[in-house]
Design an enzyme around this catalytic site. Structure first.
Site, PDB file in Angstrom:
ATOM      1  N   HIS A 153       0.822  -1.219   0.000  1.00  0.00           N
ATOM      2  CA  HIS A 153       0.000   0.000   0.000  1.00  0.00           C
ATOM      3  C   HIS A 153       0.855   1.268   0.000  1.00  0.00           C
ATOM      4  O   HIS A 153       0.416   2.309   0.482  1.00  0.00           O
ATOM      5  CB  HIS A 153      -0.953   0.046   1.204  1.00  0.00           C
ATOM      6  CG  HIS A 153      -1.711  -1.224   1.428  1.00  0.00           C
ATOM      7  ND1 HIS A 153      -2.955  -1.463   0.891  1.00  0.00           N
ATOM      8  CD2 HIS A 153      -1.374  -2.359   2.101  1.00  0.00           C
ATOM      9  CE1 HIS A 153      -3.364  -2.662   1.247  1.00  0.00           C
ATOM     10  NE2 HIS A 153      -2.418  -3.243   1.971  1.00  0.00           N
ATOM     11  N   SER A 274      15.234  20.771 -16.437  1.00  0.00           N
ATOM     12  CA  SER A 274      14.067  21.581 -16.763  1.00  0.00           C
ATOM     13  C   SER A 274      14.551  22.842 -17.457  1.00  0.00           C
ATOM     14  O   SER A 274      15.595  23.396 -17.112  1.00  0.00           O
ATOM     15  CB  SER A 274      13.325  21.941 -15.472  1.00  0.00           C
ATOM     16  OG  SER A 274      12.555  23.116 -15.659  1.00  0.00           O
ATOM     17  N   LYS A 280      16.149  20.998 -11.273  1.00  0.00           N
ATOM     18  CA  LYS A 280      15.463  19.735 -11.583  1.00  0.00           C
ATOM     19  C   LYS A 280      16.347  18.690 -12.247  1.00  0.00           C
ATOM     20  O   LYS A 280      17.215  18.993 -13.055  1.00  0.00           O
ATOM     21  CB  LYS A 280      14.258  19.990 -12.497  1.00  0.00           C
ATOM     22  CG  LYS A 280      13.122  20.746 -11.859  1.00  0.00           C
ATOM     23  CD  LYS A 280      12.503  20.033 -10.667  1.00  0.00           C
ATOM     24  CE  LYS A 280      11.692  18.828 -11.085  1.00  0.00           C
ATOM     25  NZ  LYS A 280      10.498  19.197 -11.873  1.00  0.00           N
ATOM     26  N   GLU A 287       9.363   7.697 -16.790  1.00  0.00           N
ATOM     27  CA  GLU A 287       8.015   8.170 -17.112  1.00  0.00           C
ATOM     28  C   GLU A 287       7.610   7.775 -18.524  1.00  0.00           C
ATOM     29  O   GLU A 287       6.456   7.409 -18.775  1.00  0.00           O
ATOM     30  CB  GLU A 287       7.947   9.692 -16.939  1.00  0.00           C
ATOM     31  CG  GLU A 287       8.101  10.104 -15.493  1.00  0.00           C
ATOM     32  CD  GLU A 287       8.420  11.588 -15.356  1.00  0.00           C
ATOM     33  OE1 GLU A 287       7.544  12.340 -14.929  1.00  0.00           O
ATOM     34  OE2 GLU A 287       9.545  11.999 -15.692  1.00  0.00           O
TER      35      GLU A 287
END
Ligand code: ARG
Length: 453
Positions: A153, A274, A280, A287
């Site tokens: 979980h 970024s 970043k 992804e």
């Protein structure tokens, strides 16, 4: 190719609508191999002379070289790879070329080509999955003893090692390989000779053709052979599932690389920055793996929906099987290659992993097991430990600092010994459990398995 019956040319819009050469050109090596095997059987059947066979074979091999070298002009007006090759062959060698299509249809031809293509690609995919397993195995060995929390979980559950975690993915990928091999077994039979749907009145030695093409046998029903795309659906499913496994790995890595977890770092070469936020470092590969897996699943759905309403046997809808097939194969190959590179270069932040795993709450189950070993039924032990956990939460006291004996006399003074990560791992020696000894044994087992494959 069918000009006898028609008095008008195909509209250019219909040509554009119906062509498949823009993508099925990739089938050319398989189409040529199939044609050579077919022609050889035609000699035995008395359709071709040896001389004509040689012309056909040499002509096809010359076309093969020209396509490989980029010296072949594919024509949209010739619709697909089969007609492009046959028409060029006939242009080059004349009458013998015009005999090649005897006892054959594009329907059995395309089924043969896509089986040969799928077989070749499956072999490549199995190798690429093995490469990724080796990268994961390398990290499992490097971090065999690094303790991390295991989650259910997405809540910290029990301590494991990073080695055990990496090996979980090696297991999944092994199942993917076995599914690929299984799919290969089922698809490796020759439909050639099934003709348009009802075979041919000309006797061709189908077994000889199958053997020449490396098939394990021949299809037994000409109608099924022409209509069947099960092997593509199966391959697309196996590819989707493999993608789903890598998408789950991606999700683990995205979490691990977040500031909130801080368990791992990907190399600069496998992350992006970024354009706006200078700090970043984004896990785009993960992804995109997750995102592209959506395409893989979509391709499977695409094919299933395309075939579900088709009457026997061939319907032109079946031409739509190839874009999803090619796209899934290409996409998974890319996913595997980039993940192999990225996994091999990633690093764990072992201190952070250990700190997170050192929360004594992760050993609450071990505390219950301790009570069980003292003869207390597990359900009762679970409740006793639950009370201790509630007190720890209510008073903000770490679980290992509580006066356990005051909560229940069942706890002896040695209860505190439970709160050692080393001890907790060392006592998980059942097969499949994450003791360091087990993980090391699994690593050497996998080394043997992967070097043998
Ligand atoms: N390009 C076609 C396909 O991919 C080849 C078979 C064409 N057969 C036909 N009867 N029109 O399905």
């Amino acid at each position: 190719m069918w000009k006898g019956r028609f008095s008008q040319d195909t509209s250019s819009l219909v040509q554009q609508f119906g062509e498949s050469i823009s993508y099925d050109w990739r089938l050319y090596p398989h189409d040529i191999a199939g044609s050579i095997a077919h022609a050889r059987a035609q000699v035995k059947a008395g359709i071709l002379t040896e001389e004509e066979f040689s012309q056909i074979r040499d002509g096809l091999l010359a076309i093969l070289e020209d396509i490989k070298a980029g010296n072949f002009e594919f024509k949209t007006s010739l619709e697909d790879i089969h007609m492009n090759i046959e028409s060029e062959l006939t242009r080059r060698i004349g009458p013998a070329g015009a005999k090649l299509h005897t006892a054959r249809s594009r329907n059995d031809q395309v089924a043969t080509d896509t089986r040969l293509y799928s077989r070749t690609e499956i072999d490549g995919l199995i190798r690429a999955v093995t490469d990724l397993q080796n990268a994961l195995l390398g990290q499992a060995e490097r971090y065999a003893e690094s303790v991390i929390p295991g989650y259910t979980h997405l809540q910290r559950g029990q301590p494991v090692t990073a080695g055990h975690h990496f090996l979980a993915y090696v297991e999944m990928l092994e199942r993917d390989k076995s599914r690929l091999a299984d799919c290969r077994k089922r698809l490796n039979i020759s439909p050639l000779g099934s003709g348009a749907l009802a075979g041919s009145t000309i006797n061709l030695d189908r077994v000889q053709i199958a053997e020449e093409l490396g098939f394990d046998g021949i299809t037994k029903n000409s109608m099924d052979a022409i209509a069947d795309r099960d092997y593509i659906a199966e391959l697309l499913f196996v590819i989707s599932l493999c993608g789903a496994h890598l998408s789950r790995l991606s999700e683990d890595l995205i979490l691990w690389c977040s500031s909130e977890f801080g368990f791992a770092a990907l190399s600069d070469a496998h992350t992006t920055g970024s354009s706006l936020m200078p700090q970043k470092k984004n896990p785009d590969v993960c992804e995109l793996t997750r995102g592209k897996t959506g395409r893989l699943v979509g391709n499977l759905m695409n094919l299933l929906v395309a075939i579900k309403g088709l009457p026997l046997t061939y319907n032109r809808d079946l031409q739509e099987d190839k874009p999803p097939l090619f796209d899934s194969v290409d996409t998974l190959n890319l996913i595997l290659a980039v993940n192999t590179e990225m996994i091999a270069a990633m690093e764990l932040r072992e201190k952070n992993c250990r700190a997170a795993a050192s929360d004594p709450m992760l050993l609450a189950t071990d505390l219950a097991d301790y009570l069980v070993k003292k003869g207390i039924p597990f359900r009762h032990a679970h409740e006793l430990v639950g009370k201790a956990v509630a007190e720890a939460v209510a008073t903000g006291t770490p679980l290992d600092q509580l006066d356990l004996a005051a909560i229940d006399p069942a706890y002896g003074p040695e209860a505190k010994d439970v709160f050692s990560l080393e001890r907790a791992l060392a006592s998980r020696t059942n097969p499949g459990a994450p003791s360091i000894q087990n993980v090391r044994a699994e690593i050497s087992r996998w080394k043997g398995v992967l070097s043998g494959s």
